[in-house]
Design a protein around this motif. Structure first.
Motif, mmCIF file in Angstrom:
data_model
loop_
_atom_site.group_PDB
_atom_site.id
_atom_site.type_symbol
_atom_site.label_atom_id
_atom_site.label_comp_id
_atom_site.label_asym_id
_atom_site.label_seq_id
_atom_site.Cartn_x
_atom_site.Cartn_y
_atom_site.Cartn_z
ATOM 1 N N ASP A 134 -2.204 -4.788 1.551
ATOM 2 C CA ASP A 134 -2.661 -5.941 2.331
ATOM 3 C C ASP A 134 -2.688 -7.221 1.509
ATOM 4 O OD1 ASP A 134 -2.952 -4.455 4.650
ATOM 5 O OD2 ASP A 134 -5.029 -3.950 4.183
ATOM 6 N N ARG A 164 -5.236 -10.445 1.420
ATOM 7 C CA ARG A 164 -6.335 -10.025 2.310
ATOM 8 C C ARG A 164 -7.128 -8.885 1.688
ATOM 9 N NH1 ARG A 164 -2.577 -11.608 6.240
ATOM 10 N NH2 ARG A 164 -3.441 -13.082 7.761
ATOM 11 N N GLY A 165 -6.422 -7.968 1.028
ATOM 12 C CA GLY A 165 -7.115 -6.877 0.373
ATOM 13 C C GLY A 165 -7.992 -7.361 -0.774
#
Length: 271
Positions: free
Chosen positions: A42, A45-46
């Motif tokens: 991700d 976002r991760g």
């Protein structure tokens, strides 16, 4: 060993941030190099999810969301027009959009900054060149009243972060990118000043705006950071690994205080 951070590894990243010293309720000014951290499921976002888990619902994450792309007095602009003929330069200038805090991207700030800027509930300060974006309960207070002719001084989010006793999280980046040191430039006695120019919108009308502010210079920030770390007090700097990168958690107040004295001494001496 897996290089990619899946759900389990994301929890590991949060644990690494906690081990570094990030605590629930922290106000963090974050600089990140995702390439240095290694592959992340991700992507940005991760990473943002891991940081937000570490600071918890009472913590606030702040990032620079600078926009040199809308200025013709920035190094970014000079590089863009280098070698172009006058007609091509005019075309570049005509196509430069006015700053809009809700829409203007900050591509030179990296993927994490853009992820924060575009996240649901994020706020952004009003400066047309050196805005900040933030997520968390303190975001509105930290971003308010960013005066358009004050890049990174007393009327900017940096001063509010100083008041909040925020910390700087350097995720795979070094002191050369430590924006907080710029506040030390403003606090030097009689800092040099220069003119800046950028594209803004006034009542929906695009126009060029020129203003004067402190002459910002990060050319010696790497040396400044090394000196600060060597002289830092207990707990002012914590070093650890997050993913593949060596990372630092730095108390913003002592960093700015040290920068003010160091810059005053070194730049006045011309060294």
């Amino acid at each position: 060993m897996k290089d990619v951070l899946d759900g389990t590894d994301r929890a590991r990243t949060t644990a690494a941030l906690t081990a570094l010293g990030v605590r629930p309720g922290d106000v963090l000014l974050v600089h990140a190099s995702l390439r240095s951290l290694g592959p992340v499921a991700d992507g940005a976002r991760g990473v943002l999810d891991a940081v937000r888990r570490a600071v918890g619902p009472s913590g606030t994450v702040v990032v620079p969301a600078f926009t040199p792309e809308n200025s013709d007095t920035s190094p970014h602009y000079r590089a863009r027009v280098r070698g172009l003929d006058p007609g091509a330069v005019d075309a570049v200038r005509a196509a430069m959009p006015a700053y809009d805090p809700a829409l203007t991207p900050a591509p030179s700030m990296g993927a994490l900054a853009e992820t924060v800027r575009t996240a649901t509930g994020a706020g952004r300060s009003a400066h047309p060149q050196t805005s900040f974006a933030a997520l968390g309960p303190d975001a509105a207070r930290l971003l308010a009243a960013h005066r358009p002719d004050c890049h990174l001084g007393e009327d900017s989010p940096l001063a509010r972060l100083y008041e909040a006793d925020a910390r700087i999280l350097l995720l795979g980046t070094g002191y050369a990118t430590c924006t907080a040191f710029h506040l030390g430039e403003y606090r030097m006695p009689g800092p040099p000043r220069r003119s800046y120019r950028c594209v803004v919108a006034s009542r929906g009308v695009r126009r060029w705006w020129e203003y004067e502010d402190v002459a910002l210079d990060d050319g010696d920030f790497a040396a400044l950071g090394t000196a600060f770390e060597e002289a830092s007090g207990e707990g002012d700097v914590r070093v650890g690994r997050v993913g593949a990168a060596e990372c630092r958690l730095v108390r913003l107040r002592p960093a700015v205080d040290f920068a003010t004295a160091w810059l005053t001494e070194h730049r006045t001496a011309g060294s």
